[in-house]
Design a protein around this motif. Structure first.
Motif, PDB file in Angstrom:
ATOM      1  N   GLN A 226       0.738  -1.078   0.169  1.00  0.00           N
ATOM      2  CA  GLN A 226       0.014  -0.017  -0.017  1.00  0.00           C
ATOM      3  C   GLN A 226       0.716   1.175   0.175  1.00  0.00           C
ATOM      4  OE1 GLN A 226      -2.103   0.703   4.108  1.00  0.00           O
ATOM      5  NE2 GLN A 226      -1.273  -1.500   4.273  1.00  0.00           N
ATOM      6  N   ASP A 227       0.401   2.323  -0.399  1.00  0.00           N
ATOM      7  CA  ASP A 227       0.984   3.456  -0.205  1.00  0.00           C
ATOM      8  C   ASP A 227       0.923   4.170   1.017  1.00  0.00           C
ATOM      9  OD1 ASP A 227       1.513   3.545  -3.035  1.00  0.00           O
ATOM     10  OD2 ASP A 227      -0.338   4.776  -3.586  1.00  0.00           O
ATOM     11  N   TRP A 228       2.219   4.731   1.618  1.00  0.00           N
ATOM     12  CA  TRP A 228       2.565   5.047   2.902  1.00  0.00           C
ATOM     13  C   TRP A 228       2.962   6.570   2.719  1.00  0.00           C
ATOM     14  CZ3 TRP A 228       4.234   2.185   7.383  1.00  0.00           C
ATOM     15  CH2 TRP A 228       3.763   0.968   7.549  1.00  0.00           C
ATOM     16  N   GLU A 229       2.698   7.513   3.385  1.00  0.00           N
ATOM     17  CA  GLU A 229       3.038   8.866   3.215  1.00  0.00           C
ATOM     18  C   GLU A 229       4.168   9.275   4.407  1.00  0.00           C
ATOM     19  OE1 GLU A 229       2.726  12.783   1.697  1.00  0.00           O
ATOM     20  OE2 GLU A 229       1.412  10.893   1.034  1.00  0.00           O
ATOM     21  N   PHE A 230       5.247   9.713   4.001  1.00  0.00           N
ATOM     22  CA  PHE A 230       6.341   9.839   4.758  1.00  0.00           C
ATOM     23  C   PHE A 230       6.580  11.333   4.816  1.00  0.00           C
ATOM     24  CE2 PHE A 230       7.011   5.508   4.136  1.00  0.00           C
ATOM     25  CZ  PHE A 230       7.776   4.956   5.324  1.00  0.00           C
ATOM     26  N   GLU A 231       6.447  11.975   6.100  1.00  0.00           N
ATOM     27  CA  GLU A 231       6.839  13.364   6.138  1.00  0.00           C
ATOM     28  C   GLU A 231       8.267  13.357   6.375  1.00  0.00           C
ATOM     29  OE1 GLU A 231       6.645  16.625   9.774  1.00  0.00           O
ATOM     30  OE2 GLU A 231       5.001  15.137   9.526  1.00  0.00           O
ATOM     31  N   ILE A 232       8.823  14.536   5.650  1.00  0.00           N
ATOM     32  CA  ILE A 232      10.365  14.988   5.692  1.00  0.00           C
ATOM     33  C   ILE A 232      10.571  15.970   6.749  1.00  0.00           C
ATOM     34  CG2 ILE A 232      12.190  15.919   4.127  1.00  0.00           C
ATOM     35  CD1 ILE A 232      10.927  13.393   3.088  1.00  0.00           C
ATOM     36  N   TRP A 233      11.651  15.275   7.505  1.00  0.00           N
ATOM     37  CA  TRP A 233      12.242  15.970   8.663  1.00  0.00           C
ATOM     38  C   TRP A 233      12.744  17.319   8.382  1.00  0.00           C
ATOM     39  CZ3 TRP A 233      15.271  11.339  11.083  1.00  0.00           C
ATOM     40  CH2 TRP A 233      14.560  10.517  11.453  1.00  0.00           C
ATOM     41  N   PRO A 234      12.495  18.266   9.304  1.00  0.00           N
ATOM     42  CA  PRO A 234      12.986  19.514   9.256  1.00  0.00           C
ATOM     43  C   PRO A 234      14.568  19.525   8.677  1.00  0.00           C
ATOM     44  CG  PRO A 234      11.641  19.759  10.963  1.00  0.00           C
ATOM     45  CD  PRO A 234      11.952  18.161  10.497  1.00  0.00           C
ATOM     46  N   LEU A 235      14.735  20.034   7.533  1.00  0.00           N
ATOM     47  CA  LEU A 235      16.271  19.985   7.160  1.00  0.00           C
ATOM     48  C   LEU A 235      17.288  20.332   7.860  1.00  0.00           C
ATOM     49  CD1 LEU A 235      15.780  20.763   3.239  1.00  0.00           C
ATOM     50  CD2 LEU A 235      15.855  18.539   4.610  1.00  0.00           C
ATOM     51  N   ASP A 236      16.965  21.485   8.970  1.00  0.00           N
ATOM     52  CA  ASP A 236      17.779  22.064   9.912  1.00  0.00           C
ATOM     53  C   ASP A 236      18.026  21.293  11.183  1.00  0.00           C
ATOM     54  OD1 ASP A 236      15.280  22.765  10.593  1.00  0.00           O
ATOM     55  OD2 ASP A 236      15.980  24.618  11.564  1.00  0.00           O
ATOM     56  N   LYS A 237      17.115  20.260  11.015  1.00  0.00           N
ATOM     57  CA  LYS A 237      17.183  19.267  12.256  1.00  0.00           C
ATOM     58  C   LYS A 237      17.452  17.765  11.971  1.00  0.00           C
ATOM     59  CE  LYS A 237      14.844  21.858  15.192  1.00  0.00           C
ATOM     60  NZ  LYS A 237      15.391  22.381  16.496  1.00  0.00           N
ATOM     61  N   LEU A 238      18.267  17.515  10.742  1.00  0.00           N
ATOM     62  CA  LEU A 238      18.348  16.272  10.136  1.00  0.00           C
ATOM     63  C   LEU A 238      19.587  15.555  11.152  1.00  0.00           C
ATOM     64  CD1 LEU A 238      18.667  16.431   6.296  1.00  0.00           C
ATOM     65  CD2 LEU A 238      16.814  15.278   7.786  1.00  0.00           C
ATOM     66  N   ASN A 239      20.698  16.356  11.256  1.00  0.00           N
ATOM     67  CA  ASN A 239      21.779  15.932  12.158  1.00  0.00           C
ATOM     68  C   ASN A 239      21.335  15.706  13.560  1.00  0.00           C
ATOM     69  OD1 ASN A 239      24.332  15.183  12.673  1.00  0.00           O
ATOM     70  ND2 ASN A 239      25.002  17.402  13.463  1.00  0.00           N
ATOM     71  N   GLU A 240      20.591  16.731  13.923  1.00  0.00           N
ATOM     72  CA  GLU A 240      20.063  16.405  15.526  1.00  0.00           C
ATOM     73  C   GLU A 240      19.055  15.183  15.843  1.00  0.00           C
ATOM     74  OE1 GLU A 240      17.045  18.836  18.657  1.00  0.00           O
ATOM     75  OE2 GLU A 240      18.338  20.111  16.959  1.00  0.00           O
ATOM     76  N   TRP A 241      18.334  15.108  14.982  1.00  0.00           N
ATOM     77  CA  TRP A 241      17.432  14.207  14.668  1.00  0.00           C
ATOM     78  C   TRP A 241      18.179  12.552  14.657  1.00  0.00           C
ATOM     79  CZ3 TRP A 241      11.727  15.611  12.937  1.00  0.00           C
ATOM     80  CH2 TRP A 241      11.406  16.495  13.596  1.00  0.00           C
ATOM     81  N   ASN A 242      18.990  12.552  13.642  1.00  0.00           N
ATOM     82  CA  ASN A 242      19.829  11.401  13.567  1.00  0.00           C
ATOM     83  C   ASN A 242      20.457  11.069  14.731  1.00  0.00           C
ATOM     84  OD1 ASN A 242      20.226   9.846  10.514  1.00  0.00           O
ATOM     85  ND2 ASN A 242      19.448  11.945  10.317  1.00  0.00           N
ATOM     86  N   ASN A 243      21.090  11.854  15.273  1.00  0.00           N
ATOM     87  CA  ASN A 243      21.665  11.696  16.785  1.00  0.00           C
ATOM     88  C   ASN A 243      21.085  11.228  17.773  1.00  0.00           C
ATOM     89  OD1 ASN A 243      24.253  12.367  15.599  1.00  0.00           O
ATOM     90  ND2 ASN A 243      24.193  14.343  16.296  1.00  0.00           N
ATOM     91  N   GLY A 244      19.735  11.941  17.838  1.00  0.00           N
ATOM     92  CA  GLY A 244      18.757  11.657  18.883  1.00  0.00           C
ATOM     93  C   GLY A 244      18.238  10.354  18.574  1.00  0.00           C
ATOM     94  N   TYR A 245      18.008   9.515  17.443  1.00  0.00           N
ATOM     95  CA  TYR A 245      17.348   8.471  17.296  1.00  0.00           C
ATOM     96  C   TYR A 245      18.382   7.319  17.065  1.00  0.00           C
ATOM     97  CZ  TYR A 245      12.814  10.122  16.222  1.00  0.00           C
ATOM     98  OH  TYR A 245      11.679  10.637  16.358  1.00  0.00           O
ATOM     99  N   ASN A 246      19.728   7.612  17.289  1.00  0.00           N
ATOM    100  CA  ASN A 246      20.976   6.991  17.377  1.00  0.00           C
ATOM    101  C   ASN A 246      21.055   6.104  15.943  1.00  0.00           C
ATOM    102  OD1 ASN A 246      21.700   7.460  19.977  1.00  0.00           O
ATOM    103  ND2 ASN A 246      20.243   6.101  20.790  1.00  0.00           N
ATOM    104  N   VAL A 247      20.960   7.016  14.873  1.00  0.00           N
ATOM    105  CA  VAL A 247      20.849   6.220  13.490  1.00  0.00           C
ATOM    106  C   VAL A 247      22.333   5.765  13.265  1.00  0.00           C
ATOM    107  CG1 VAL A 247      20.521   6.136  11.103  1.00  0.00           C
ATOM    108  CG2 VAL A 247      18.772   7.490  12.798  1.00  0.00           C
ATOM    109  N   GLN A 248      23.393   6.357  13.452  1.00  0.00           N
ATOM    110  CA  GLN A 248      24.668   5.806  13.353  1.00  0.00           C
ATOM    111  C   GLN A 248      25.088   4.762  13.915  1.00  0.00           C
ATOM    112  OE1 GLN A 248      26.801   6.922  10.496  1.00  0.00           O
ATOM    113  NE2 GLN A 248      24.726   7.919  10.011  1.00  0.00           N
ATOM    114  N   GLU A 249      24.778   4.611  15.317  1.00  0.00           N
ATOM    115  CA  GLU A 249      24.973   3.458  15.832  1.00  0.00           C
ATOM    116  C   GLU A 249      24.106   2.125  15.536  1.00  0.00           C
ATOM    117  OE1 GLU A 249      24.070   6.571  17.295  1.00  0.00           O
ATOM    118  OE2 GLU A 249      26.254   7.070  17.867  1.00  0.00           O
ATOM    119  N   SER A 250      22.907   2.484  15.047  1.00  0.00           N
ATOM    120  CA  SER A 250      21.904   1.081  14.881  1.00  0.00           C
ATOM    121  C   SER A 250      22.049   0.926  13.410  1.00  0.00           C
ATOM    122  CB  SER A 250      20.592   1.424  15.252  1.00  0.00           C
ATOM    123  OG  SER A 250      20.312   1.669  16.562  1.00  0.00           O
ATOM    124  N   LEU A 251      22.298   1.977  12.398  1.00  0.00           N
ATOM    125  CA  LEU A 251      22.537   1.905  10.933  1.00  0.00           C
ATOM    126  C   LEU A 251      23.730   2.512  10.339  1.00  0.00           C
ATOM    127  CD1 LEU A 251      18.551   2.813  10.318  1.00  0.00           C
ATOM    128  CD2 LEU A 251      19.455   0.460  10.453  1.00  0.00           C
TER     129      LEU A 251
END
Length: 101
Positions: free
Chosen positions: A24-49
């Motif tokens: 099915q089609d899913w709608e994804f919201e793009i994160w605020p571009l000025d928050k990409l680094n902060e949110w990647n750090n907050g979700y621990n993306v570099q550690e998990s992925l």
């Protein structure tokens, strides 16, 4: 190689992206571009992925990521945040954006 600044440039006019996921089609919201680094750090993306950048979500279950070395776009569940659970949604971010038109 996709870097954060490349990602920002590609997404600068996008508010959301529609992807085909789980038949099915899913709608994804793009994160605020000025928050990409902060949110990647907050979700621990570099550690998990390692090697991926996250740039959006469906509001809670899935996040959109780009594999930095290939540019391929994946939907990855927040729990477990594991690329083996991810689904490739596009061979490139440019291709995914073009599908929106």
């Amino acid at each position: 190689m996709i870097k954060e600044e490349n990602l920002r440039q590609l997404l600068k006019e996008q508010k959301s992206l529609r992807v085909r996921l789980h038949e099915q089609d899913w709608e994804f919201e793009i994160w605020p571009l000025d928050k990409l680094n902060e949110w990647n750090n907050g979700y621990n993306v570099q550690e998990s992925l390692p090697g991926y950048l996250a740039f959006g979500s469906d509001g809670g279950l899935e996040m959109l990521t780009v594999e930095q070395s290939t540019g391929k776009v994946y939907s990855v569940p927040f729990i477990p945040m594991d690329i083996t659970e991810g689904i490739k949604v596009s061979d490139s971010l440019e291709e995914l954006i073009e599908k929106q038109k």
